[in-house]
Scaffold this active site. Structure first.
Site, PDB file in Angstrom:
ATOM      1  CE  LYS A   1      -8.061  50.103 -19.184  1.00  0.00           C
ATOM      2  NZ  LYS A   1      -8.552  49.929 -21.202  1.00  0.00           N
TER       3      LYS A   1
ATOM      4  CE  LYS B   1      -2.612  56.914 -20.827  1.00  0.00           C
ATOM      5  NZ  LYS B   1      -2.416  55.643 -22.464  1.00  0.00           N
TER       6      LYS B   1
ATOM      7  CE  LYS C   1       1.528  47.418 -22.353  1.00  0.00           C
ATOM      8  NZ  LYS C   1      -0.110  48.291 -22.170  1.00  0.00           N
TER       9      LYS C   1
HETATM   10  P1  ADP Z   1      -1.063  52.380 -21.820  1.00  0.00           P
HETATM   11  O1  ADP Z   1      -0.603  51.593 -21.424  1.00  0.00           O
HETATM   12  O2  ADP Z   1       0.115  53.339 -21.558  1.00  0.00           O
HETATM   13  O3  ADP Z   1      -1.570  53.380 -21.160  1.00  0.00           O
HETATM   14  P2  ADP Z   1      -2.352  52.234 -24.255  1.00  0.00           P
HETATM   15  O4  ADP Z   1      -3.038  51.533 -24.047  1.00  0.00           O
HETATM   16  O5  ADP Z   1      -3.481  53.587 -24.698  1.00  0.00           O
HETATM   17  O6  ADP Z   1      -1.412  52.444 -23.223  1.00  0.00           O
HETATM   18  O7  ADP Z   1      -2.216  51.663 -25.649  1.00  0.00           O
HETATM   19  C1  ADP Z   1      -2.050  52.427 -27.013  1.00  0.00           C
HETATM   20  C2  ADP Z   1      -1.276  51.513 -28.130  1.00  0.00           C
HETATM   21  O8  ADP Z   1       0.093  51.591 -27.592  1.00  0.00           O
HETATM   22  C3  ADP Z   1      -2.046  49.997 -27.867  1.00  0.00           C
HETATM   23  O9  ADP Z   1      -1.788  49.592 -29.013  1.00  0.00           O
HETATM   24  C4  ADP Z   1      -0.903  49.834 -27.415  1.00  0.00           C
HETATM   25  O10 ADP Z   1      -0.272  48.153 -27.160  1.00  0.00           O
HETATM   26  C5  ADP Z   1       0.371  50.175 -27.991  1.00  0.00           C
HETATM   27  N1  ADP Z   1       1.181  49.676 -26.616  1.00  0.00           N
HETATM   28  C6  ADP Z   1       1.019  50.176 -25.171  1.00  0.00           C
HETATM   29  N2  ADP Z   1       2.078  50.231 -24.336  1.00  0.00           N
HETATM   30  C7  ADP Z   1       2.755  49.219 -25.022  1.00  0.00           C
HETATM   31  C8  ADP Z   1       3.778  49.044 -24.554  1.00  0.00           C
HETATM   32  N3  ADP Z   1       5.089  48.852 -23.440  1.00  0.00           N
HETATM   33  N4  ADP Z   1       4.450  47.614 -25.592  1.00  0.00           N
HETATM   34  C9  ADP Z   1       4.552  47.484 -26.918  1.00  0.00           C
HETATM   35  N5  ADP Z   1       3.067  48.111 -27.713  1.00  0.00           N
HETATM   36  C10 ADP Z   1       2.463  49.177 -26.087  1.00  0.00           C
END
Ligand code: ADP
Ligand code: TRP
Length: 338
Positions: free
Chosen positions: A128, A210, A207
């Site tokens: 981050k 956001k 992956k």
């Molecule tokens: P982002 O990466 O979009 O910021 P978050 O970190 O808020 O998403 O993730 C929220 C939840 O969704 C977590 O449990 C995370 O492991 C899951 N998650 C987010 N993106 C993925 C992905 N591409 N594949 C699998 N799980 C995901």
């Protein structure tokens, strides 16, 4: 318990029935397919198999969303969307993290036994800050608050995407430290990471996240969704030639939303050649749109009752505090405060 056996099988049913399942999700933006298949769907399935506690991590979101109006709106939207996707408030306790303020008290207590080195090794802080987020103490201590979230409900199973695995390891290390220091205070929780959906691919093959701007939103309007899916990055293989199946976002996403037979058909066409990426993308769009159709209908229903979500979150908070109060009494007694 061995986290490799995470997939829900009937043999696990009776095991889970005695288990407390807990997970949280940050209200930091619009939900996408990675969130759904990585965290929400497994959590929704597990709500049938044990005592489920799911919360909206608004304290955590303060590390990135620093606009009060936006945060409040995000919390509401996330609550509506999660219920629309199948979270059943009659089965799962659904609440807002900040409605249980004792979790910040526990985070402080945990932080007093947490070695700096443990947090310094965490990928998420490094990732981050590398992406330009300010290196605040909150961002650094994020895993300690997450440990408090998990330990304050005596959680057994924590369904999350693979990117959260390290945070679960930190949680267990902190729990062990507390138990070594004060006697047996905490249970050791287990992550539940479904290998079939551990990493949902985004529009560019990386992956879905956001932060990478490669997301497909669950509740995007039809045209916006189509535009996104038609924009999936592909190579320049001619229509008539076979296409590479390995690491294909189209196939990876199609597998999640299409029937096994439709998936096999598409995979066969990739290998044979003769079909263009545009065709595959159109089919993927159709499958995504159909997959989420019942959720869109449910969402419209929820939106008709403006107080429904507030009521769900208020009732959830009360039940969550019922558990956390008991655990905090145990913690305060052990450490000698209060
Ligand atoms: P982002 O990466 O979009 O910021 P978050 O970190 O808020 O998403 O993730 C929220 C939840 O969704 C977590 O449990 C995370 O492991 C899951 N998650 C987010 N993106 C993925 C992905 N591409 N594949 C699998 N799980 C995901
Ligand atoms: N860190 C998680 C994420 O970014 C959200 C979260 C906060 C969480 N506290 C938790 C997940 C406790 C599981 C358990 O997705």
């Amino acid at each position: 318990m061995n986290s490799q056996k995470d997939d829900s099988t009937s043999a696990w049913k009776c095991y889970f029935s005695r288990m407390r399942i807990l997970s949280g999700i940050q209200p930091s933006g619009t939900l996408h397919l990675g969130n759904y298949f990585g965290m929400m769907k497994p959590a929704i399935e597990l709500q049938e198999k044990g005592e489920a506690y799911y919360f909206i991590a608004d304290f955590h979101a303060l590390t990135t969303v620093q606009n009060g109006i936006a945060l409040r709106a995000n919390v509401r939207e996330l609550a509506i969307d999660f219920i629309a996707c199948g979270l059943n408030p009659d089965k799962a306790v659904f609440f807002r993290q900040s409605d249980v303020p004792a979790v910040t008290e526990l985070a402080w207590i945990l932080s007093t036994v947490t070695p700096m080195g443990l947090l310094e090794r965490c990928h998420s802080f490094k990732d981050k800050t590398a992406r330009g987020l300010a290196a605040t103490h909150g961002l650094f201590a994020y895993p300690v608050l997450m440990a408090a979230d998990i330990l304050i409900y005596d959680s057994d199973i924590v369904p999350v995407g693979r990117d959260q695995k390290q945070h679960l390891e930190v949680t267990r290390d902190i729990a062990v430290k507390i138990n070594e220091t004060y006697g047996s205070v905490f249970k050791l929780p287990e992550p539940s990471i479904r290998e079939d959906t551990a990493v949902v691919p985004g529009l560019d093959g990386a992956k879905m996240s956001k932060s990478y701007g490669n997301t497909i939103e669950i509740f995007a309007p039809e045209n916006a969704l189509k535009k996104k899916i038609m924009g999936i990055k592909t190579d320049s293989t001619p229509v008539e030639s076979p296409k590479i199946t390995e690491n294909s976002s189209i196939l990876g996403l199609y597998k999640l939303v299409a029937s096994e037979t439709d998936y096999q058909t598409m995979e066969g066409e990739f290998l044979r050649g003769g079909t263009g990426y545009g065709d595959f993308k159109k089919r993927l769009f159709g499958a995504v749109w159909d997959y989420f159709a019942p959720f869109r209908i449910r969402r419209e229903e929820i939106l008709k009752d403006p107080v429904f979500v507030d009521r769900v979150l208020a009732e959830g908070a009360e039940k969550a505090r019922g558990v956390s109060d008991g655990v905090m009494r145990r913690v305060r007694e052990a450490v000698g405060i209060g």
